[in-house]
Design a protein around this motif. Structure first.
Motif, PDB file in Angstrom:
ATOM      1  N   PHE A 197     -11.612   1.816  -1.042  1.00 46.82           N
ATOM      2  CA  PHE A 197     -11.463   1.727  -2.490  1.00 46.82           C
ATOM      3  C   PHE A 197     -11.188   3.089  -3.131  1.00 46.82           C
ATOM      4  N   PHE A 198     -11.355   4.164  -2.370  1.00 48.27           N
ATOM      5  CA  PHE A 198     -11.109   5.511  -2.881  1.00 48.27           C
ATOM      6  C   PHE A 198      -9.605   5.776  -2.845  1.00 48.27           C
ATOM      7  N   PRO A 199      -8.947   6.027  -3.998  1.00 47.27           N
ATOM      8  CA  PRO A 199      -7.479   6.075  -4.037  1.00 47.27           C
ATOM      9  C   PRO A 199      -6.849   7.149  -3.156  1.00 47.27           C
ATOM     10  N   PHE A 200      -7.584   8.223  -2.848  1.00 49.11           N
ATOM     11  CA  PHE A 200      -7.012   9.269  -2.001  1.00 49.11           C
ATOM     12  C   PHE A 200      -6.918   8.844  -0.537  1.00 49.11           C
ATOM     13  N   THR A 201      -7.706   7.865  -0.147  1.00 48.67           N
ATOM     14  CA  THR A 201      -7.697   7.419   1.254  1.00 48.67           C
ATOM     15  C   THR A 201      -7.285   5.957   1.427  1.00 48.67           C
ATOM     16  N   SER A 202      -7.335   5.166   0.360  1.00 49.28           N
ATOM     17  CA  SER A 202      -7.039   3.736   0.488  1.00 49.28           C
ATOM     18  C   SER A 202      -5.616   3.433   0.954  1.00 49.28           C
ATOM     19  N   PRO A 203      -4.581   4.260   0.624  1.00 46.55           N
ATOM     20  CA  PRO A 203      -3.247   3.926   1.129  1.00 46.55           C
ATOM     21  C   PRO A 203      -3.183   3.849   2.652  1.00 46.55           C
ATOM     22  N   THR A 204      -4.092   4.539   3.327  1.00 46.77           N
ATOM     23  CA  THR A 204      -4.126   4.482   4.788  1.00 46.77           C
ATOM     24  C   THR A 204      -5.251   3.587   5.291  1.00 46.77           C
ATOM     25  N   ILE A 205      -6.482   3.825   4.823  1.00 44.52           N
ATOM     26  CA  ILE A 205      -7.646   3.102   5.350  1.00 44.52           C
ATOM     27  C   ILE A 205      -7.558   1.609   5.035  1.00 44.52           C
ATOM     28  N   ALA A 206      -7.349   1.260   3.756  1.00 43.73           N
ATOM     29  CA  ALA A 206      -7.268  -0.153   3.385  1.00 43.73           C
ATOM     30  C   ALA A 206      -6.052  -0.811   4.041  1.00 43.73           C
ATOM     31  N   ALA A 207      -4.964  -0.042   4.168  1.00 50.67           N
ATOM     32  CA  ALA A 207      -3.766  -0.600   4.812  1.00 50.67           C
ATOM     33  C   ALA A 207      -4.030  -0.913   6.281  1.00 50.67           C
ATOM     34  N   PHE A 234       0.829  -1.212   0.000  1.00 51.12           N
ATOM     35  CA  PHE A 234       0.000   0.000   0.000  1.00 51.12           C
ATOM     36  C   PHE A 234       0.861   1.259   0.000  1.00 51.12           C
ATOM     37  N   PHE A 235       2.024   1.206   0.639  1.00 46.84           N
ATOM     38  CA  PHE A 235       2.894   2.379   0.630  1.00 46.84           C
ATOM     39  C   PHE A 235       3.418   2.657  -0.779  1.00 46.84           C
ATOM     40  N   LEU A 236       3.827   1.611  -1.505  1.00 43.31           N
ATOM     41  CA  LEU A 236       4.345   1.806  -2.860  1.00 43.31           C
ATOM     42  C   LEU A 236       3.295   2.425  -3.771  1.00 43.31           C
ATOM     43  N   GLY A 237       2.076   1.875  -3.726  1.00 44.67           N
ATOM     44  CA  GLY A 237       1.010   2.435  -4.552  1.00 44.67           C
ATOM     45  C   GLY A 237       0.652   3.849  -4.144  1.00 44.67           C
ATOM     46  N   ILE A 274      -7.023  -6.962  -1.943  1.00 47.55           N
ATOM     47  CA  ILE A 274      -6.445  -7.084  -3.289  1.00 47.55           C
ATOM     48  C   ILE A 274      -7.129  -6.118  -4.256  1.00 47.55           C
ATOM     49  N   ILE A 275      -8.459  -6.028  -4.186  1.00 51.61           N
ATOM     50  CA  ILE A 275      -9.178  -5.100  -5.059  1.00 51.61           C
ATOM     51  C   ILE A 275      -8.768  -3.654  -4.750  1.00 51.61           C
ATOM     52  N   SER A 276      -8.608  -3.324  -3.478  1.00 59.36           N
ATOM     53  CA  SER A 276      -8.158  -1.972  -3.098  1.00 59.36           C
ATOM     54  C   SER A 276      -6.790  -1.677  -3.697  1.00 59.36           C
ATOM     55  N   LEU A 277      -5.902  -2.670  -3.677  1.00 56.09           N
ATOM     56  CA  LEU A 277      -4.572  -2.488  -4.260  1.00 56.09           C
ATOM     57  C   LEU A 277      -4.646  -2.288  -5.772  1.00 56.09           C
ATOM     58  N   VAL A 301      -7.141  -1.111  -7.563  1.00 53.52           N
ATOM     59  CA  VAL A 301      -7.699   0.223  -7.838  1.00 53.52           C
ATOM     60  C   VAL A 301      -6.641   1.297  -7.570  1.00 53.52           C
ATOM     61  N   LEU A 302      -5.911   1.159  -6.468  1.00 51.57           N
ATOM     62  CA  LEU A 302      -4.887   2.147  -6.108  1.00 51.57           C
ATOM     63  C   LEU A 302      -3.790   2.215  -7.171  1.00 51.57           C
ATOM     64  N   TYR A 303      -3.303   1.060  -7.611  1.00 49.96           N
ATOM     65  CA  TYR A 303      -2.215   1.039  -8.599  1.00 49.96           C
ATOM     66  C   TYR A 303      -2.711   1.539  -9.958  1.00 49.96           C
ATOM     67  N   ALA A 304      -3.969   1.259 -10.297  1.00 53.64           N
ATOM     68  CA  ALA A 304      -4.519   1.763 -11.559  1.00 53.64           C
ATOM     69  C   ALA A 304      -4.585   3.281 -11.546  1.00 53.64           C
ATOM     70  N   PHE A 305      -5.057   3.851 -10.434  1.00 56.19           N
ATOM     71  CA  PHE A 305      -5.127   5.309 -10.341  1.00 56.19           C
ATOM     72  C   PHE A 305      -3.735   5.923 -10.225  1.00 56.19           C
ATOM     73  N   ALA A 306      -2.788   5.199  -9.655  1.00 56.90           N
ATOM     74  CA  ALA A 306      -1.412   5.693  -9.602  1.00 56.90           C
ATOM     75  C   ALA A 306      -0.852   5.835 -11.015  1.00 56.90           C
ATOM     76  N   ALA A 307      -1.134   4.848 -11.888  1.00 52.39           N
ATOM     77  CA  ALA A 307      -0.674   4.926 -13.272  1.00 52.39           C
ATOM     78  C   ALA A 307      -1.336   6.094 -14.008  1.00 52.39           C
ATOM     79  N   ILE A 308      -2.633   6.282 -13.778  1.00 52.86           N
ATOM     80  CA  ILE A 308      -3.344   7.407 -14.398  1.00 52.86           C
ATOM     81  C   ILE A 308      -2.790   8.736 -13.883  1.00 52.86           C
ATOM     82  N   SER A 309      -2.535   8.806 -12.588  1.00 55.37           N
ATOM     83  CA  SER A 309      -2.007  10.033 -11.985  1.00 55.37           C
ATOM     84  C   SER A 309      -0.639  10.391 -12.550  1.00 55.37           C
ATOM     85  N   VAL A 310       0.209   9.383 -12.751  1.00 53.64           N
ATOM     86  CA  VAL A 310       1.537   9.627 -13.321  1.00 53.64           C
ATOM     87  C   VAL A 310       1.410  10.187 -14.740  1.00 53.64           C
ATOM     88  N   SER A 311       0.506   9.615 -15.529  1.00 51.63           N
ATOM     89  CA  SER A 311       0.325  10.065 -16.903  1.00 51.63           C
ATOM     90  C   SER A 311      -0.183  11.508 -16.963  1.00 51.63           C
TER      91      SER A 311
END
Length: 299
Positions: free
Chosen positions: A231-241, A171-174, A255-258, A260-270
């Motif tokens: 499941f919300f990427p702005f809070t999942s790194p803490t709440i889901a963790a 969760f920290f990496l994502g 796993i689903i939270s992860l 979603v988080l990694y998918a939004f991380a890729a979108i955010s980078v782009s």
């Protein structure tokens, strides 16, 4: 070596030689140590602490030891995201005024430059954590030898601790890539300190919000608010963790939270890469929401 590799190497070695790196490496463990001692005094007689070593038949109305570990894990994840996110923000903000970056932007994509900064700061963080881990190991080993104490085997054989550590890392990496790219975009959007700080304040409040919701999530893993935030990427790194470490939610939900988080991380980078590139070539301009939308639509 690839362009990304060269950028990472240069950024990493440059940061490694700065005084701020070594000062932070020395001061942060001292501050965390003082914080841990303070928390230790508060919870030394709590039932949750005792149940961490003896988790059989916990009282559902009280926080168990593993739930306490989940809450502390969430706290430190939020702190590290803010700490290293702020470093990315300051690097981008500082280099935005460097005319060399405008020339470099014609040869290297903005996403590559931004990723280089995010990864280099992440490597600096890993270097600091390795140094902190070594210091903690030697200090703990020294105290144990002097006081002739040993670590209870229950801690070393409890698989939940190692599973919780794995969830923390994932969760920290994502969360780091997701928030790191947002911090980079905020640092690039303006040359004025007050505007930059406004953008950064919004992100900080999101992290602080997830920090406080995480305390609620420990004992209310099934509530609609906690499930949404997981499941919300702005809070999942803490709440889901928090709930994944504590084991209060099913593995499939973690796993689903992860995912979603990694998918939004890729979108955010782009998207942040587009903002980063466009802002370098428009130095001194005040960006409006319309400008930002144009940046996002650019190739």
């Amino acid at each position: 070596m690839s362009q990304l590799g060269l950028i990472i190497k240069n950024e990493y070695l440059t940061d490694l030689k700065t005084k701020s790196f070594w000062i932070g490496t020395i001061l942060v463990p001292i501050l965390f140590g003082a914080f841990s001692i303070f928390i230790g005094f508060l919870i030394q007689d709590s039932d949750a602490t005792k149940k961490l070593a003896n988790p059989a038949a916990p009282d559902p109305s009280e926080m168990t030891g593993i739930q306490s570990m989940g809450m502390l894990g969430g706290i430190f994840l939020a702190l590290f995201l803010m700490l290293y996110g702020a470093q990315i923000f300051n690097k981008v903000k500082k280099e935005k005024s460097n005319r060399v970056m405008e020339v470099l932007a014609t040869c290297v994509t903005g996403r590559t430059m931004m990723l280089g900064k995010i990864i280099s700061v992440g490597l600096i963080g890993v270097t600091q954590m390795v140094i902190w881990g070594m210091l903690i190991f030697f200090v703990v080993a020294g105290v144990m030898l002097i006081l002739n104490v040993s670590i209870p085997m229950e801690y070393l054989t409890d698989s939940r601790i190692y599973i919780g550590l794995l969830w923390s890392i994932l969760f920290f990496l994502g969360g780091y890539v997701f928030y790191g790219s947002l911090y980079a975009a905020c640092g690039a959007m303006s040359d004025k300190d007050n505007e930059n700080q406004t953008y950064m304040t919004v992100i900080t409040f999101l992290l602080l919000g997830s920090f406080y919701i995480g305390e609620y999530a420990v004992m209310n893993a099934g509530s609609p608010l906690v499930i949404f935030c997981s499941f919300f990427p702005f809070t999942s790194p803490t709440i889901a963790a928090v709930n994944s470490i504590a084991g209060t939610i099913p593995v499939w939900q973690s796993i689903i939270s992860l995912v979603v988080l990694y998918a939004f991380a890729a979108i955010s980078v782009s998207l942040s890469g587009k903002i980063y590139t466009s802002s370098l070539l428009l130095k001194g301009k005040r960006f409006t929401p319309k400008d930002i939308l144009l940046f996002l639509k650019s190739k």
